[in-house]
Design a protein around this motif. Structure first.
Motif, PDB file in Angstrom:
ATOM      1  N   ARG A 138     -15.860  -0.533  -1.067  1.00 53.40           N
ATOM      2  CA  ARG A 138     -15.988  -1.049  -0.964  1.00 53.40           C
ATOM      3  C   ARG A 138     -16.498  -2.386  -2.096  1.00 53.40           C
ATOM      4  NH1 ARG A 138     -21.960   1.188  -0.113  1.00 53.40           N
ATOM      5  NH2 ARG A 138     -21.223   2.266   1.420  1.00 53.40           N
ATOM      6  N   SER A 139     -15.698  -1.265  -3.383  1.00 56.40           N
ATOM      7  CA  SER A 139     -15.776  -2.681  -4.272  1.00 56.40           C
ATOM      8  C   SER A 139     -14.878  -3.757  -4.293  1.00 56.40           C
ATOM      9  CB  SER A 139     -16.533  -2.024  -5.205  1.00 56.40           C
ATOM     10  OG  SER A 139     -15.451  -0.867  -5.832  1.00 56.40           O
ATOM     11  N   ALA A 140     -13.539  -3.056  -4.443  1.00 50.76           N
ATOM     12  CA  ALA A 140     -12.120  -3.604  -4.431  1.00 50.76           C
ATOM     13  C   ALA A 140     -12.878  -4.456  -1.922  1.00 50.76           C
ATOM     14  CB  ALA A 140     -11.449  -2.123  -3.715  1.00 50.76           C
ATOM     15  N   GLY A 141     -13.303  -4.272  -2.080  1.00 54.49           N
ATOM     16  CA  GLY A 141     -12.632  -4.849  -1.075  1.00 54.49           C
ATOM     17  C   GLY A 141     -12.016  -4.492   0.369  1.00 54.49           C
ATOM     18  N   VAL A 142     -11.970  -3.552   0.376  1.00 56.24           N
ATOM     19  CA  VAL A 142     -10.977  -2.663   1.218  1.00 56.24           C
ATOM     20  C   VAL A 142     -11.484  -1.641   2.443  1.00 56.24           C
ATOM     21  CG1 VAL A 142      -9.295  -1.097   1.536  1.00 56.24           C
ATOM     22  CG2 VAL A 142      -9.377  -2.072  -0.677  1.00 56.24           C
ATOM     23  N   THR A 143     -11.919  -1.929   3.679  1.00 54.33           N
ATOM     24  CA  THR A 143     -11.706  -1.102   4.693  1.00 54.33           C
ATOM     25  C   THR A 143     -11.036   0.284   4.887  1.00 54.33           C
ATOM     26  OG1 THR A 143     -12.678  -2.664   6.170  1.00 54.33           O
ATOM     27  CG2 THR A 143     -12.450  -0.801   7.081  1.00 54.33           C
ATOM     28  N   LEU A 144     -11.837   1.563   4.529  1.00 55.18           N
ATOM     29  CA  LEU A 144     -10.798   2.471   4.880  1.00 55.18           C
ATOM     30  C   LEU A 144     -10.804   3.118   6.072  1.00 55.18           C
ATOM     31  CD1 LEU A 144     -12.387   5.087   2.284  1.00 55.18           C
ATOM     32  CD2 LEU A 144     -10.386   3.463   1.654  1.00 55.18           C
ATOM     33  N   LEU A 145     -10.146   3.359   6.869  1.00 58.46           N
ATOM     34  CA  LEU A 145      -9.540   3.639   8.189  1.00 58.46           C
ATOM     35  C   LEU A 145      -9.169   5.736   8.638  1.00 58.46           C
ATOM     36  CD1 LEU A 145      -7.235   1.378   9.023  1.00 58.46           C
ATOM     37  CD2 LEU A 145      -9.507   1.484   9.426  1.00 58.46           C
ATOM     38  N   ILE A 146     -10.155   6.132   9.082  1.00 58.54           N
ATOM     39  CA  ILE A 146      -9.317   7.534   9.560  1.00 58.54           C
ATOM     40  C   ILE A 146      -9.144   7.453  10.986  1.00 58.54           C
ATOM     41  CG2 ILE A 146     -10.783   8.356   8.340  1.00 58.54           C
ATOM     42  CD1 ILE A 146     -12.675   8.777  10.545  1.00 58.54           C
ATOM     43  N   GLU A 147      -8.055   8.908  11.050  1.00 64.68           N
ATOM     44  CA  GLU A 147      -7.385   8.553  12.406  1.00 64.68           C
ATOM     45  C   GLU A 147      -7.013   9.909  13.036  1.00 64.68           C
ATOM     46  OE1 GLU A 147      -2.366   6.891  13.834  1.00 64.68           O
ATOM     47  OE2 GLU A 147      -3.150   7.604  11.878  1.00 64.68           O
ATOM     48  N   PRO A 148      -7.483   9.637  14.868  1.00 65.98           N
ATOM     49  CA  PRO A 148      -7.190  10.721  15.004  1.00 65.98           C
ATOM     50  C   PRO A 148      -5.688  11.480  15.959  1.00 65.98           C
ATOM     51  CG  PRO A 148      -8.928  10.165  16.136  1.00 65.98           C
ATOM     52  CD  PRO A 148      -8.158   9.298  15.491  1.00 65.98           C
ATOM     53  N   ILE A 149      -5.059  12.415  15.224  1.00 66.23           N
ATOM     54  CA  ILE A 149      -3.475  12.510  14.886  1.00 66.23           C
ATOM     55  C   ILE A 149      -3.343  14.065  16.024  1.00 66.23           C
ATOM     56  CG2 ILE A 149      -1.322  13.077  13.692  1.00 66.23           C
ATOM     57  CD1 ILE A 149      -2.518  11.324  11.583  1.00 66.23           C
ATOM     58  N   ASN A 150      -2.375  13.492  17.091  1.00 63.87           N
ATOM     59  CA  ASN A 150      -1.940  14.651  17.886  1.00 63.87           C
ATOM     60  C   ASN A 150      -1.463  15.490  16.802  1.00 63.87           C
ATOM     61  OD1 ASN A 150       1.138  14.979  18.813  1.00 63.87           O
ATOM     62  ND2 ASN A 150       1.258  13.151  18.442  1.00 63.87           N
ATOM     63  N   ALA A 156      -4.502   4.696  -4.517  1.00 64.94           N
ATOM     64  CA  ALA A 156      -4.695   4.104  -3.006  1.00 64.94           C
ATOM     65  C   ALA A 156      -5.028   1.933  -3.361  1.00 64.94           C
ATOM     66  CB  ALA A 156      -5.039   4.415  -1.979  1.00 64.94           C
ATOM     67  N   LEU A 157      -6.380   2.198  -4.157  1.00 66.70           N
ATOM     68  CA  LEU A 157      -6.590   1.718  -4.525  1.00 66.70           C
ATOM     69  C   LEU A 157      -6.281   0.109  -5.036  1.00 66.70           C
ATOM     70  CD1 LEU A 157     -10.759   2.316  -3.529  1.00 66.70           C
ATOM     71  CD2 LEU A 157      -9.702   0.844  -2.052  1.00 66.70           C
ATOM     72  N   SER A 158      -6.299   0.641  -6.394  1.00 68.13           N
ATOM     73  CA  SER A 158      -4.560   0.403  -7.039  1.00 68.13           C
ATOM     74  C   SER A 158      -4.358  -0.962  -6.411  1.00 68.13           C
ATOM     75  CB  SER A 158      -4.460   1.288  -8.186  1.00 68.13           C
ATOM     76  OG  SER A 158      -3.610   0.192  -9.434  1.00 68.13           O
ATOM     77  N   TYR A 159      -3.211  -0.342  -5.960  1.00 64.63           N
ATOM     78  CA  TYR A 159      -2.355  -0.272  -4.654  1.00 64.63           C
ATOM     79  C   TYR A 159      -2.607  -1.468  -4.006  1.00 64.63           C
ATOM     80  CZ  TYR A 159       2.172   1.655  -5.923  1.00 64.63           C
ATOM     81  OH  TYR A 159       3.534   2.283  -7.098  1.00 64.63           O
ATOM     82  N   ALA A 160      -3.342  -1.166  -3.523  1.00 62.29           N
ATOM     83  CA  ALA A 160      -4.243  -2.626  -2.561  1.00 62.29           C
ATOM     84  C   ALA A 160      -4.702  -3.579  -3.239  1.00 62.29           C
ATOM     85  CB  ALA A 160      -5.560  -1.758  -1.785  1.00 62.29           C
ATOM     86  N   THR A 161      -5.199  -3.333  -4.049  1.00 63.15           N
ATOM     87  CA  THR A 161      -5.340  -4.938  -4.933  1.00 63.15           C
ATOM     88  C   THR A 161      -4.468  -5.806  -4.988  1.00 63.15           C
ATOM     89  OG1 THR A 161      -7.541  -3.970  -5.444  1.00 63.15           O
ATOM     90  CG2 THR A 161      -7.081  -5.635  -7.195  1.00 63.15           C
ATOM     91  N   ALA A 162      -3.503  -4.560  -6.007  1.00 61.63           N
ATOM     92  CA  ALA A 162      -1.845  -5.637  -5.887  1.00 61.63           C
ATOM     93  C   ALA A 162      -1.539  -6.112  -4.598  1.00 61.63           C
ATOM     94  CB  ALA A 162      -1.135  -4.324  -6.846  1.00 61.63           C
ATOM     95  N   LEU A 163      -1.454  -5.690  -4.027  1.00 63.74           N
ATOM     96  CA  LEU A 163      -0.923  -6.287  -2.548  1.00 63.74           C
ATOM     97  C   LEU A 163      -1.725  -7.394  -1.058  1.00 63.74           C
ATOM     98  CD1 LEU A 163       1.154  -3.007  -1.258  1.00 63.74           C
ATOM     99  CD2 LEU A 163       1.899  -4.940  -3.005  1.00 63.74           C
ATOM    100  N   ALA A 164      -3.156  -7.308  -2.210  1.00 62.21           N
ATOM    101  CA  ALA A 164      -4.433  -7.999  -0.997  1.00 62.21           C
ATOM    102  C   ALA A 164      -4.544  -7.518   0.075  1.00 62.21           C
ATOM    103  CB  ALA A 164      -4.002  -9.536  -0.960  1.00 62.21           C
ATOM    104  N   CYS A 165      -4.220  -6.252   0.425  1.00 59.43           N
ATOM    105  CA  CYS A 165      -3.986  -5.417   1.705  1.00 59.43           C
ATOM    106  C   CYS A 165      -5.612  -4.777   1.956  1.00 59.43           C
ATOM    107  CB  CYS A 165      -3.302  -3.653   1.323  1.00 59.43           C
ATOM    108  SG  CYS A 165      -3.049  -2.973   3.267  1.00 59.43           S
TER     109      CYS A 165
END
Length: 261
Positions: free
Chosen positions: A134-146, A90-99
C-alpha cells in the motif's frame, strides 16, 4: 474499449525476453505482463519498456526456489522470512517499472500439511504484504489455478480466493481471475463474471483458449461471448493474454482485431 496486455513470458517466444516489449508494441499492445522479470535488472527492463512505449501492468512476486519447482510461498508456514524478502524484491521492481499490480502465488500443499494452518499463514502473510504494498501504491493479486497445470496448488476456486480477500480486508488485495483456469476447474464462466466483477474484488483478468492454452479463438470457451459480457459489465481493467501461441505470435492475433472491433 477492452484493454489487452500481452503476456511476455508466453507470447513472442521467437524473441529474447527483453526484445518482446518492442514486438508487443509493434502488434498494437499498450500493456504487457510477465511472470518473473528478475533475470534482468529493473533498469534494463524499464529501458526496453519505455523505448517500446508500453506499460508494465503485472508481474509475479518471486515463487520461492524455482529449481525445486516451488510455486509461491505465501501459504507455507515456516517460510515467512523468504516470503517477505520476495515481496520486498517485487515491490522494488514494481516501483522501478511503475507497475500497479503484483501477483502473489500461494504455493504447493506439502504432503501431510494442515490446510487450516496454511490458510492461517496465507492470510497473515497477505495482510503483511498488502500493508507493505500500500505504501508503494501497488495492488496485490491472488489467483486460483487449476490443479491440472499445477498439481497440488493451494488455491483453486474463485469462491476460495474471494473469501481470502474478504478475510484480509485490505483495499489493495484483489483477485486475479484467469478464465482459462476458471473454465477448467468450475466452468460456468459467465455466471462467475456476473457474480464477482460487480463486487470490485477482481483486479485483473487473464484469458487463453481451453484446453490447450493457445489463442482465445481456439477451443471450447467462446471469447466473443465473454468479451460481450465484459463490455456489458463495464469492466475497465486489463485483460492479460496468458497463452502459448499455436504458431507465430503475430500471425495468431486475428482474434485481437475482432475483439477490438
Amino acid at each position: 474499449m477492452l484493454k489487452f496486455a500481452a503476456n511476455l513470458s508466453m507470447m513472442y517466444p521467437e524473441h529474447a525476453f527483453l526484445d518482446r516489449y518492442a514486438a508487443a508494441a509493434a502488434d498494437g499492445f499498450a500493456g504487457v505482463e510477465c511472470m518473473f522479470p528478475y533475470e534482468a535488472p529493473a533498469a534494463f527492463v524499464r529501458e526496453r519498456m519505455d523505448a517500446a512505449g508500453v506499460a508494465q501492468v503485472l508481474f509475479n512476486a518471486p515463487p520461492g526456489v524455482a529449481g525445486r519447482g516451488e510455486r509461491g510461498l505465501a501459504a507455507l508456514p515456516g517460510r515467512q522470512a523468504e516470503f517477505q524478502a520476495g515481496i520486498e524484491q517485487a515491490l522494488s521492481y514494481a516501483t522501478a517499472l511503475a507497475c500497479p499490480n503484483v501477483h502473489v502465488m500461494a504455493g504447493l500443499v506439502p504432503d501431510g500439511a494442515s490446510r487450516q494452518a496454511m490458510l492461517d499463514c496465507y492470510r497473515a502473510n497477505l495482510d503483511w504484504a498488502a500493508r507493505e504494498a500500500r505504501s508503494a501504491g501497488v495492488t496485490l493479486l491472488i489467483e486460483p489455478i487449476n490443479t491440472r497445470d499445477i498439481p497440488g496448488y493451494f488455491l483453486n476456486r474463485q469462491d476460495e480466493a474471494h473469501a481470502v480477500v474478504q478475510a484480509v480486508n485490505a483495499p489493495n488485495l484483489k483477485v486475479q481471475m484467469d478464465l482459462y483456469h476458471c473454465q477448467i476447474v468450475e466452468g460456468d464462466v459467465t455466471t462467475r463474471l456476473r457474480q464477482y466483477l460487480p463486487t470490485g474484488r477482481v483486479g485483473h483478468l487473464q484469458i487463453a483458449g481451453v484446453p490447450l492454452r493457445q489463442e482465445p479463438d481456439r477451443g471450447e470457451l467462446d471469447y466473443g461471448w465473454v468479451f460481450g459480457v465484459l463490455r456489458e459489465l463495464q469492466y475497465a481493467g486489463w485483460i492479460g493474454c496468458e497463452y502459448r501461441p499455436a504458431g507465430g505470435t503475430s500471425a495468431g492475433l486475428r482474434w485481437l482485431a475482432a475483439a477490438r472491433a
